[in-house]
Design an enzyme around this catalytic site. Structure first.
Site, PDB file in Angstrom:
ATOM      1  N   THR A  70       1.034  -1.228   0.044  1.00  0.00           N
ATOM      2  CA  THR A  70      -0.117   0.027  -0.006  1.00  0.00           C
ATOM      3  C   THR A  70       0.689   1.417  -0.088  1.00  0.00           C
ATOM      4  O   THR A  70       0.690   2.084  -0.724  1.00  0.00           O
ATOM      5  CB  THR A  70      -0.812   0.038   1.156  1.00  0.00           C
ATOM      6  OG1 THR A  70      -1.930  -1.119   0.943  1.00  0.00           O
ATOM      7  CG2 THR A  70      -1.976   1.086   1.354  1.00  0.00           C
ATOM      8  N   GLN A 142      -0.255  -9.783  -6.086  1.00  0.00           N
ATOM      9  CA  GLN A 142      -0.840 -10.957  -5.789  1.00  0.00           C
ATOM     10  C   GLN A 142      -0.071 -11.980  -6.820  1.00  0.00           C
ATOM     11  O   GLN A 142      -0.120 -13.390  -6.428  1.00  0.00           O
ATOM     12  CB  GLN A 142      -2.245 -10.948  -6.414  1.00  0.00           C
ATOM     13  CG  GLN A 142      -3.180 -10.688  -5.080  1.00  0.00           C
ATOM     14  CD  GLN A 142      -3.264 -11.296  -3.970  1.00  0.00           C
ATOM     15  OE1 GLN A 142      -2.891 -12.584  -3.877  1.00  0.00           O
ATOM     16  NE2 GLN A 142      -3.757 -10.632  -2.817  1.00  0.00           N
ATOM     17  N   SER A 162       4.549  -7.415  -2.042  1.00  0.00           N
ATOM     18  CA  SER A 162       4.665  -7.306  -0.650  1.00  0.00           C
ATOM     19  C   SER A 162       5.045  -8.767  -0.329  1.00  0.00           C
ATOM     20  O   SER A 162       4.754  -9.853  -0.828  1.00  0.00           O
ATOM     21  CB  SER A 162       3.017  -7.214  -0.407  1.00  0.00           C
ATOM     22  OG  SER A 162       2.865  -7.305   1.187  1.00  0.00           O
ATOM     23  N   ALA A 163       5.677  -8.672   0.877  1.00  0.00           N
ATOM     24  CA  ALA A 163       6.107 -10.035   1.470  1.00  0.00           C
ATOM     25  C   ALA A 163       5.146 -11.026   2.051  1.00  0.00           C
ATOM     26  O   ALA A 163       5.282 -11.942   1.770  1.00  0.00           O
ATOM     27  CB  ALA A 163       7.210  -9.591   2.705  1.00  0.00           C
ATOM     28  N   HIS A 164       4.164 -10.529   2.519  1.00  0.00           N
ATOM     29  CA  HIS A 164       3.351 -11.400   3.376  1.00  0.00           C
ATOM     30  C   HIS A 164       2.340 -11.971   2.426  1.00  0.00           C
ATOM     31  O   HIS A 164       1.400 -13.134   2.744  1.00  0.00           O
ATOM     32  CB  HIS A 164       2.593 -10.502   4.581  1.00  0.00           C
ATOM     33  CG  HIS A 164       1.226  -9.700   3.949  1.00  0.00           C
ATOM     34  ND1 HIS A 164       0.001 -10.102   4.099  1.00  0.00           N
ATOM     35  CD2 HIS A 164       1.293  -8.570   3.394  1.00  0.00           C
ATOM     36  CE1 HIS A 164      -0.557  -9.096   3.681  1.00  0.00           C
ATOM     37  NE2 HIS A 164      -0.003  -8.233   3.180  1.00  0.00           N
ATOM     38  N   THR A 200      14.693   4.431   9.168  1.00  0.00           N
ATOM     39  CA  THR A 200      15.721   3.478   9.028  1.00  0.00           C
ATOM     40  C   THR A 200      14.680   2.155   8.615  1.00  0.00           C
ATOM     41  O   THR A 200      13.596   1.976   8.960  1.00  0.00           O
ATOM     42  CB  THR A 200      15.918   3.339  10.682  1.00  0.00           C
ATOM     43  OG1 THR A 200      16.715   4.458  11.159  1.00  0.00           O
ATOM     44  CG2 THR A 200      16.854   1.766  10.763  1.00  0.00           C
ATOM     45  N   CYS A 289      -8.565  -6.049   2.809  1.00  0.00           N
ATOM     46  CA  CYS A 289      -8.599  -4.690   3.191  1.00  0.00           C
ATOM     47  C   CYS A 289      -9.938  -3.969   3.475  1.00  0.00           C
ATOM     48  O   CYS A 289     -10.052  -2.861   3.691  1.00  0.00           O
ATOM     49  CB  CYS A 289      -7.703  -3.936   2.376  1.00  0.00           C
ATOM     50  SG  CYS A 289      -5.984  -4.139   2.355  1.00  0.00           S
TER      51      CYS A 289
END
Length: 346
Positions: A70, A142, A162-164, A200, A289
């Site tokens: 996002t 996706q 996205s990682a997840h 960071t 979401c």
């Protein structure tokens, strides 16, 4: 015993990602620091950046780490005045100036790619789009990890992931850009990420992302997702044989191998989600979401389905570890609930 069938919302953390994150916890330095500890953190971060670039076929491109897809979408889209399809994720639709239509198969035609954004695969229906050469921004969230995809042949100026969604941790994503492409920094300050995203970096999350992406590509090469597609098709055939009035969205289009979106008109999607949850199955009604919003799916509405159908749809999304007995068990429980719904409605 529960069965998880909501992989498009988020995926279980891969063992490879967990191990990489645990190891990264011992890297104490700030990657912006010049001492030995800082250099060690910087080295881990750059090694992870390279692994993600390799997994995504983005060698020679810039990989900018963010807190999520996002945020990466916002970084790519803010101030760019782009057109986008009506079936895009809400994170993209929030930024587009002109909404492009989709047909009932979920396919979108892009006439001006240089001023447009388009998803590679839809999170609700799984429908895969053809990405035109020169597309300004591509949402690959996706698709990455489920389809063979390489940024360098995708044809887009920018893409975000996205990682997840592929077995990595929540809270880390990336924007991939062709080298030399202008990006308007939204977070300013320390100059991290080549001055494009201050703050960071999440070293632990980045390490998990890299490990998950590498493992996901290995699975693709081994053909794991072909078996997932077989199970998805088995589910749809089983349900269609027992309940012929079931509507399957996007079934005539190329789809993600793990995604099935279907509806029995009048049987509310949120009701089905609760019933199947009680039966031990985690599924969803639309994008995660948008959960908690009791309304018809905007994606399905854009595809031309009426409010009754769009509000009756559920999504079942499988993963690499989904087993045939789990799919058949879900089908049995869902059909039993459908029988109860019809008896009550009669």
């Amino acid at each position: 015993m529960r069965t998880y069938l909501d992989h498009n919302a988020t995926t279980p953390l891969r063992p490879e990602a967990r191990d990489a994150m645990i190891a990264a916890m011992d890297v104490v330095g700030n990657p912006s620091s010049v001492h030995a500890e800082g250099r060690a953190a910087k080295s881990l971060m750059e090694k992870s950046r390279g692994a993600i670039a390799t997994a995504f076929g983005a060698d020679g491109a810039d990989v900018i780490f963010t807190s999520s897809a996002t945020e990466a979408a916002s970084l790519a889209l803010e101030g760019r005045d782009l057109a986008g399809s009506a079936v895009e994720h809400d994170a993209v639709r929030a930024w587009i100036r002109e909404e492009l239509p989709a047909d009932q198969a979920g396919v979108v035609a892009i006439e001006t790619p240089e001023t447009s954004t388009l998803q590679l695969a839809n999170s609700e229906t799984g429908v895969i789009q053809k990405i035109p050469e020169g597309l300004a921004v591509c949402d690959a969230t996706q698709a990455f990890g489920k389809l063979p995809v390489a940024f360098n042949w995708l044809g887009a100026e920018m893409a975000f992931v996205s990682a997840h969604k592929l077995g990595g941790p929540k809270g880390v994503g990336a924007l991939v850009v062709k080298r030399g492409t202008d990006v308007n920094a939204r977070l300013k300050g320390g100059g991290q990420e080549m001055g494009r995203r201050a703050g960071t970096e999440n070293i632990i999350g980045v390490a998990g992302f890299a490990a998950a992406a590498t493992a996901a590509v290995k699975e693709l090469e081994e053909g794991v997702w072909k078996e997932v597609a077989r199970l998805r098709d088995l589910l749809e055939t089983t349900l269609a044989d027992a309940a012929p009035d079931t509507i399957f969205m996007g079934q005539t289009s190329d789809r993600l191998p793990n995604t099935s979106c279907f509806a029995v008109p009048g049987w509310k999607g949120e009701t089905q989600v609760m019933q199947m949850d009680l039966a031990g199955y985690a599924i969803s009604a639309g994008s995660a979401c948008s959960s908690g919003k009791v309304k018809a799916s905007a994606v399905l509405t854009a595809m031309g389905y009426d409010a009754t159908v769009a509000s009756s749809a559920i999504r079942v999304s499988l993963g690499p570890n989904t087993r045939e007995e789990e799919i058949l068990g879900f089908a049995d429980k869902w059909l039993a609930q459908l029988q109860k719904y019809r008896a009550k409605a009669a």
